[in-house]
Design a protein around this motif. Structure first.
Motif, PDB file in Angstrom:
ATOM      1  N   PHE A 229     -15.917  -8.808   1.773  1.00 45.67           N
ATOM      2  CA  PHE A 229     -16.029  -8.783   3.231  1.00 45.67           C
ATOM      3  C   PHE A 229     -14.682  -8.462   3.878  1.00 45.67           C
ATOM      4  O   PHE A 229     -14.608  -7.671   4.836  1.00 45.67           O
ATOM      5  N   VAL A 230     -13.607  -9.052   3.357  1.00 46.75           N
ATOM      6  CA  VAL A 230     -12.277  -8.733   3.875  1.00 46.75           C
ATOM      7  C   VAL A 230     -11.993  -7.241   3.699  1.00 46.75           C
ATOM      8  O   VAL A 230     -11.473  -6.580   4.607  1.00 46.75           O
ATOM      9  N   LEU A 231     -12.349  -6.707   2.544  1.00 46.21           N
ATOM     10  CA  LEU A 231     -12.165  -5.277   2.300  1.00 46.21           C
ATOM     11  C   LEU A 231     -12.961  -4.447   3.298  1.00 46.21           C
ATOM     12  O   LEU A 231     -12.467  -3.435   3.837  1.00 46.21           O
ATOM     13  N   ASP A 232     -14.186  -4.862   3.574  1.00 40.82           N
ATOM     14  CA  ASP A 232     -15.003  -4.178   4.591  1.00 40.82           C
ATOM     15  C   ASP A 232     -14.291  -4.157   5.942  1.00 40.82           C
ATOM     16  O   ASP A 232     -14.228  -3.123   6.620  1.00 40.82           O
ATOM     17  N   ARG A 233     -13.761  -5.318   6.334  1.00 38.44           N
ATOM     18  CA  ARG A 233     -13.190  -5.460   7.672  1.00 38.44           C
ATOM     19  C   ARG A 233     -11.824  -4.789   7.813  1.00 38.44           C
ATOM     20  O   ARG A 233     -11.357  -4.556   8.920  1.00 38.44           O
ATOM     21  N   LEU A 234     -11.187  -4.493   6.669  1.00 43.99           N
ATOM     22  CA  LEU A 234      -9.898  -3.819   6.722  1.00 43.99           C
ATOM     23  C   LEU A 234     -10.003  -2.304   6.545  1.00 43.99           C
ATOM     24  O   LEU A 234      -9.124  -1.567   6.989  1.00 43.99           O
ATOM     25  N   THR A 235     -11.063  -1.856   5.894  1.00 39.72           N
ATOM     26  CA  THR A 235     -11.165  -0.428   5.581  1.00 39.72           C
ATOM     27  C   THR A 235     -12.431   0.225   6.120  1.00 39.72           C
ATOM     28  O   THR A 235     -12.641   1.422   5.917  1.00 39.72           O
ATOM     29  N   GLY A 236     -13.278  -0.541   6.798  1.00 36.54           N
ATOM     30  CA  GLY A 236     -14.534  -0.004   7.311  1.00 36.54           C
ATOM     31  C   GLY A 236     -14.347   0.791   8.592  1.00 36.54           C
ATOM     32  O   GLY A 236     -13.228   0.986   9.088  1.00 36.54           O
ATOM     33  N   PRO A 237     -15.446   1.240   9.173  1.00 35.20           N
ATOM     34  CA  PRO A 237     -15.369   2.106  10.363  1.00 35.20           C
ATOM     35  C   PRO A 237     -14.847   1.413  11.606  1.00 35.20           C
ATOM     36  O   PRO A 237     -14.340   2.067  12.509  1.00 35.20           O
ATOM     37  N   ARG A 238     -14.968   0.093  11.699  1.00 35.90           N
ATOM     38  CA  ARG A 238     -14.453  -0.651  12.850  1.00 35.90           C
ATOM     39  C   ARG A 238     -13.551  -1.770  12.336  1.00 35.90           C
ATOM     40  O   ARG A 238     -13.906  -2.941  12.338  1.00 35.90           O
ATOM     41  N   PRO A 239     -12.348  -1.445  11.881  1.00 36.30           N
ATOM     42  CA  PRO A 239     -11.497  -2.428  11.213  1.00 36.30           C
ATOM     43  C   PRO A 239     -11.031  -3.542  12.146  1.00 36.30           C
ATOM     44  O   PRO A 239     -10.863  -3.345  13.358  1.00 36.30           O
ATOM     45  N   ALA A 240     -10.822  -4.707  11.557  1.00 34.04           N
ATOM     46  CA  ALA A 240     -10.410  -5.886  12.316  1.00 34.04           C
ATOM     47  C   ALA A 240      -8.919  -5.904  12.611  1.00 34.04           C
ATOM     48  O   ALA A 240      -8.462  -6.696  13.440  1.00 34.04           O
ATOM     49  N   ASP A 242      -5.490  -3.841  13.843  1.00 33.35           N
ATOM     50  CA  ASP A 242      -5.100  -2.675  14.638  1.00 33.35           C
ATOM     51  C   ASP A 242      -4.357  -1.624  13.821  1.00 33.35           C
ATOM     52  O   ASP A 242      -4.370  -0.437  14.179  1.00 33.35           O
ATOM     53  N   HIS A 243      -3.703  -2.061  12.740  1.00 33.63           N
ATOM     54  CA  HIS A 243      -2.902  -1.133  11.946  1.00 33.63           C
ATOM     55  C   HIS A 243      -3.583  -0.785  10.619  1.00 33.63           C
ATOM     56  O   HIS A 243      -2.910  -0.413   9.654  1.00 33.63           O
ATOM     57  N   ALA A 244      -4.900  -0.895  10.591  1.00 33.47           N
ATOM     58  CA  ALA A 244      -5.631  -0.642   9.343  1.00 33.47           C
ATOM     59  C   ALA A 244      -5.435   0.782   8.830  1.00 33.47           C
ATOM     60  O   ALA A 244      -5.630   1.042   7.639  1.00 33.47           O
ATOM     61  N   ARG A 245      -5.015   1.681   9.687  1.00 32.95           N
ATOM     62  CA  ARG A 245      -4.779   3.062   9.243  1.00 32.95           C
ATOM     63  C   ARG A 245      -3.672   3.134   8.196  1.00 32.95           C
ATOM     64  O   ARG A 245      -3.542   4.136   7.486  1.00 32.95           O
ATOM     65  N   THR A 246      -2.838   2.101   8.103  1.00 38.21           N
ATOM     66  CA  THR A 246      -1.766   2.117   7.101  1.00 38.21           C
ATOM     67  C   THR A 246      -2.284   1.820   5.697  1.00 38.21           C
ATOM     68  O   THR A 246      -1.545   1.969   4.723  1.00 38.21           O
ATOM     69  N   ILE A 247      -3.544   1.388   5.574  1.00 37.30           N
ATOM     70  CA  ILE A 247      -4.114   1.055   4.267  1.00 37.30           C
ATOM     71  C   ILE A 247      -4.738   2.292   3.637  1.00 37.30           C
ATOM     72  O   ILE A 247      -5.513   3.005   4.279  1.00 37.30           O
ATOM     73  N   ASP A 248      -4.421   2.511   2.381  1.00 35.14           N
ATOM     74  CA  ASP A 248      -5.066   3.568   1.603  1.00 35.14           C
ATOM     75  C   ASP A 248      -6.263   2.941   0.890  1.00 35.14           C
ATOM     76  O   ASP A 248      -6.104   2.250  -0.115  1.00 35.14           O
ATOM     77  N   ARG A 249      -7.444   3.174   1.400  1.00 33.99           N
ATOM     78  CA  ARG A 249      -8.651   2.529   0.868  1.00 33.99           C
ATOM     79  C   ARG A 249      -8.996   2.986  -0.547  1.00 33.99           C
ATOM     80  O   ARG A 249      -9.837   2.381  -1.217  1.00 33.99           O
ATOM     81  N   ARG A 250      -8.360   4.046  -1.007  1.00 29.70           N
ATOM     82  CA  ARG A 250      -8.626   4.545  -2.369  1.00 29.70           C
ATOM     83  C   ARG A 250      -7.824   3.798  -3.420  1.00 29.70           C
ATOM     84  O   ARG A 250      -8.009   4.019  -4.619  1.00 29.70           O
ATOM     85  N   ARG A 251      -6.919   2.889  -2.985  1.00 34.79           N
ATOM     86  CA  ARG A 251      -6.076   2.156  -3.922  1.00 34.79           C
ATOM     87  C   ARG A 251      -6.115   0.677  -3.547  1.00 34.79           C
ATOM     88  O   ARG A 251      -5.439   0.246  -2.605  1.00 34.79           O
ATOM     89  N   VAL A 252      -6.936  -0.092  -4.298  1.00 35.01           N
ATOM     90  CA  VAL A 252      -7.172  -1.502  -3.965  1.00 35.01           C
ATOM     91  C   VAL A 252      -7.108  -2.340  -5.237  1.00 35.01           C
ATOM     92  O   VAL A 252      -7.664  -1.958  -6.278  1.00 35.01           O
ATOM     93  N   ALA A 253      -6.447  -3.484  -5.155  1.00 32.24           N
ATOM     94  CA  ALA A 253      -6.412  -4.442  -6.268  1.00 32.24           C
ATOM     95  C   ALA A 253      -6.774  -5.824  -5.759  1.00 32.24           C
ATOM     96  O   ALA A 253      -6.606  -6.136  -4.568  1.00 32.24           O
ATOM     97  N   ALA A 254      -7.270  -6.666  -6.664  1.00 36.80           N
ATOM     98  CA  ALA A 254      -7.512  -8.082  -6.382  1.00 36.80           C
ATOM     99  C   ALA A 254      -6.690  -8.898  -7.363  1.00 36.80           C
ATOM    100  O   ALA A 254      -6.634  -8.587  -8.555  1.00 36.80           O
TER     101      ALA A 254
END
Length: 404
Positions: A229-240, A242-254
């Motif tokens: 859910f956090v990933l959804d809210r940071l990389t989805g179409p309506r991010p939570a 304001d600076h979510a554009r700085t995230i590269d959604r193609r590179r994610v780790a847990a």
């Protein structure tokens, strides 16, 4: 030790928290495990500070309150929708942002001490006044950066992984550290509510080990849903953010500590968007299937006492056999369960004796955790080969490569 909340580990958790926050002036009187510590006063407390980040970037931070209206809270259904508090750390422009962020709120610190029976011994301000190196509302550095989802140990606030989060941010990562509702000693919400650890109560009330493991599996799989859910809210179409554009959604780790490490594997099992994972000294409470993790890389970083081949926790042996991608199993000599958190460094900075059950210094604990986690992420999220991960290194003699 994989959780630190069951009654059988209470003495170890008590000793760890005394080492974390007891004033330096009374260090000579520190008790052994199971001994009632001598009272102290706030006037003798030493101001503490986290280790400086080692990367080239300044660090910004922002806190998000996220509500997943699609799920009812699994521990307190009457509370309604699942709520999460998320601390973001990110590469920032130098000189921007406000004063350095607090480590945790005083109430969160108090509740963490209450959980361990130390509320009349250690002042909550010894923790809440600890200085971090991240600045709220700092402007993000230019560029796009990989995302790391961080999950803390069972009953531990997300703040206990702050030094790792800040360091990764300084090296060019956006890091989201998550407090999972009712799974921490205390989580402060923006409206003034403070959630305590109902999941811990369920674990402690379990009548036998099988029931306790069922609770812990529920924690691990529930956290996987939280992180998705956090990933959804940071990389989805309506991010939570304001600076979510700085995230590269193609590179994610847990990644996570203790049961948060189990949750990292559970998240990879549930969510193909997560490219890599790290388990820091946590039992796998959700079994890795025979099909593995879809060839995705995974690193296990733990204590020799708890997670060397042939020790009592068979989940690492079983998990190792089923991991089907790039993998490493590293153990750290003289480490303890809290080695991979902020605890040892803060204890050392206060001038306190080293925990005899985990004599590795706080400085080395921090260096090793930061170095190997960052090397893993650099190799698998940034494509930068890391010879450090190929085998033992003279500069890190404490780190053992296991190949069972």
């Amino acid at each position: 030790m994989t959780i630190g909340l069951r009654r059988t580990t209470a003495a170890a958790a008590l000793a760890a928290m005394v080492l974390l926050a007891a004033p330096a002036a009374t260090a000579h009187a520190l008790p052994g495990p199971g001994t009632a510590p001598a009272p102290t006063t706030a006037a003798t407390a030493t101001a503490l500070e986290l280790p400086r980040p080692t990367g080239p970037h300044a660090v910004g931070t922002e806190v998000l309150h996220l509500v997943d209206h699609s799920r009812t809270d699994p521990w307190v259904p009457t509370a309604g929708a699942r709520e999460l508090m998320v601390s973001l750390h990110y590469p920032a422009r130098p000189g921007s942002g406000g004063a350095r962020a607090p480590y945790m709120s005083t109430e969160e610190a108090r509740l963490m001490l209450v959980q361990r029976g130390l509320e009349d011994i250690v002042p909550a301000t010894a923790l809440s006044s600890t200085l971090t190196h991240a600045r709220p509302a700092a402007r993000p550095a230019p560029g796009r950066f990989p995302l790391v989802l961080l999950s803390p140990g069972f009953g531990q606030p997300r703040a206990t992984l702050t030094s790792l989060a800040e360091d990764l941010a300084s090296r060019g990562y956006v890091v989201a550290s998550v407090d999972h509702a009712y799974e921490s000693s205390g989580t402060s919400l923006p409206d003034g509510r403070v959630l305590t650890c109902a999941a811990c109560d369920a674990d402690n009330a379990a009548p036998d080990e099988a029931a306790a493991r069922a609770v812990r599996k529920k924690v691990s799989t529930g956290r996987a849903a939280d992180l998705a859910f956090v990933l959804d809210r940071l990389t989805g179409p309506r991010p939570a953010w304001d600076h979510a554009r700085t995230i590269d959604r193609r590179r994610v780790a847990a990644a996570g500590h203790s049961i948060g490490g189990s949750a990292a594997a559970s998240t990879m099992l549930a969510d193909p968007r997560v490219d890599a994972g790290v388990n820091m000294d946590g039992t796998f409470f959700e079994e890795i299937p025979a099909t593995g993790l879809g060839k995705r890389p995974f690193m296990m970083l733990g204590t020799q006492a708890g997670h060397s081949p042939g020790t009592l926790d068979t989940s690492w042996n079983d998990g190792w056999k089923r991991l089907d991608g790039w993998k490493r199993w590293l153990t750290v000599r003289d480490s303890g369960h809290f080695t991979f958190t902020d605890t040892p460094y803060l204890a050392e900075q206060a001038g306190l004796p080293v925990d005899p059950t985990a004599p590795l210094s706080g400085t080395r604990s921090t260096q090793i955790t930061r170095t190997y986690v960052a090397a893993f992420l650099d190799q698998h999220l940034k494509g930068a080969a890391q010879p450090l991960l190929d085998g033992p290194a003279p500069d890190n003699p404490e780190v053992v490569f296991n190949t069972p």
